[in-house]
Motif scaffolding. Structure first.
Motif, mmCIF file in Angstrom:
data_model
loop_
_atom_site.group_PDB
_atom_site.id
_atom_site.type_symbol
_atom_site.label_atom_id
_atom_site.label_comp_id
_atom_site.label_asym_id
_atom_site.label_seq_id
_atom_site.Cartn_x
_atom_site.Cartn_y
_atom_site.Cartn_z
ATOM 1 N N SER A 181 0.827 -1.212 0.000
ATOM 2 C CA SER A 181 0.000 0.000 0.000
ATOM 3 C C SER A 181 0.861 1.263 0.000
ATOM 4 O O SER A 181 0.501 2.264 -0.624
ATOM 5 N N GLU A 182 1.997 1.226 0.680
ATOM 6 C CA GLU A 182 2.894 2.388 0.683
ATOM 7 C C GLU A 182 3.516 2.604 -0.693
ATOM 8 O O GLU A 182 3.667 3.737 -1.137
ATOM 9 N N PHE A 183 3.866 1.535 -1.357
ATOM 10 C CA PHE A 183 4.429 1.649 -2.702
ATOM 11 C C PHE A 183 3.376 2.145 -3.682
ATOM 12 O O PHE A 183 3.672 2.925 -4.580
ATOM 13 N N ALA A 184 2.138 1.733 -3.490
ATOM 14 C CA ALA A 184 1.052 2.117 -4.397
ATOM 15 C C ALA A 184 0.667 3.588 -4.272
ATOM 16 O O ALA A 184 0.023 4.130 -5.169
ATOM 17 N N GLU A 185 1.076 4.239 -3.188
ATOM 18 C CA GLU A 185 0.745 5.654 -2.995
ATOM 19 C C GLU A 185 1.304 6.523 -4.106
ATOM 20 O O GLU A 185 0.703 7.530 -4.472
ATOM 21 N N SER A 186 2.462 6.168 -4.624
ATOM 22 C CA SER A 186 3.090 6.942 -5.693
ATOM 23 C C SER A 186 4.009 6.012 -6.465
ATOM 24 O O SER A 186 4.960 5.471 -5.904
ATOM 25 N N LEU A 187 3.712 5.826 -7.729
ATOM 26 C CA LEU A 187 4.492 4.902 -8.548
ATOM 27 C C LEU A 187 5.652 5.626 -9.223
ATOM 28 O O LEU A 187 5.723 5.736 -10.440
ATOM 29 N N THR A 188 6.555 6.120 -8.382
ATOM 30 C CA THR A 188 7.755 6.773 -8.903
ATOM 31 C C THR A 188 8.984 6.164 -8.244
ATOM 32 O O THR A 188 8.918 5.664 -7.118
ATOM 33 N N LEU A 189 10.085 6.249 -8.934
ATOM 34 C CA LEU A 189 11.341 5.763 -8.377
ATOM 35 C C LEU A 189 11.696 6.539 -7.112
ATOM 36 O O LEU A 189 12.142 5.946 -6.116
ATOM 37 N N ASP A 190 11.488 7.852 -7.130
ATOM 38 C CA ASP A 190 11.765 8.666 -5.939
ATOM 39 C C ASP A 190 11.031 8.125 -4.711
ATOM 40 O O ASP A 190 11.625 7.953 -3.651
ATOM 41 N N HIS A 191 9.747 7.889 -4.864
ATOM 42 C CA HIS A 191 8.939 7.423 -3.730
ATOM 43 C C HIS A 191 9.371 6.023 -3.296
ATOM 44 O O HIS A 191 9.562 5.769 -2.101
ATOM 45 N N TRP A 192 9.513 5.140 -4.251
ATOM 46 C CA TRP A 192 9.884 3.770 -3.910
ATOM 47 C C TRP A 192 11.238 3.730 -3.233
ATOM 48 O O TRP A 192 11.430 3.015 -2.253
ATOM 49 N N TRP A 193 12.201 4.508 -3.752
ATOM 50 C CA TRP A 193 13.521 4.513 -3.131
ATOM 51 C C TRP A 193 13.441 5.052 -1.709
ATOM 52 O O TRP A 193 14.103 4.541 -0.810
ATOM 53 N N SER A 194 12.595 6.068 -1.468
ATOM 54 C CA SER A 194 12.479 6.615 -0.112
ATOM 55 C C SER A 194 11.991 5.539 0.862
ATOM 56 O O SER A 194 12.441 5.492 2.004
ATOM 57 N N LEU A 195 11.096 4.668 0.412
ATOM 58 C CA LEU A 195 10.594 3.592 1.280
ATOM 59 C C LEU A 195 11.687 2.558 1.570
ATOM 60 O O LEU A 195 11.852 2.124 2.715
ATOM 61 N N VAL A 196 12.416 2.175 0.553
ATOM 62 C CA VAL A 196 13.488 1.188 0.741
ATOM 63 C C VAL A 196 14.631 1.790 1.545
ATOM 64 O O VAL A 196 15.185 1.140 2.439
ATOM 65 N N GLU A 197 14.951 3.039 1.261
ATOM 66 C CA GLU A 197 16.017 3.714 2.004
ATOM 67 C C GLU A 197 15.662 3.806 3.494
ATOM 68 O O GLU A 197 16.512 3.593 4.354
#
Length: 85
Positions: free
Chosen positions: A60-76
């Protein structure tokens, strides 16, 4: 591709690009990954792979914004949490 978290934004970009059969430089930091062909099944494939290494990741957190920036912020954030404790 491995069952591990990407260790950098560029590694994440390469992993997404491989899944989309694209060159990594096609994926910009703020591009909508859905516009580049990432559908929910492919997104789930990536998340399930990464979830092997970090079970706390939430689709659900990844689905909030399908951008590399957003996804990287979650993994980081996950990487930082692991280092902290």
């Amino acid at each position: 591709m491995t069952d591990a978290l990407p260790t950098s934004r560029d590694a994440m970009r390469r992993e997404i690009a491989a899944l989309l059969h694209e060159e990594p430089d096609v994926i910009g930091d703020s591009d909508d990954l859905a516009d580049l062909g990432l559908d929910s099944m492919r997104a789930m494939t990536l998340l399930l792979r990464w979830n092997e290494a970090a079970p706390g990741l939430e689709f659900s957190e990844f689905a909030e914004s399908l951008t590399l920036d957003h996804w990287w912020s979650l993994v980081e954030r996950e990487i930082a949490a692991r280092k902290a404790g």
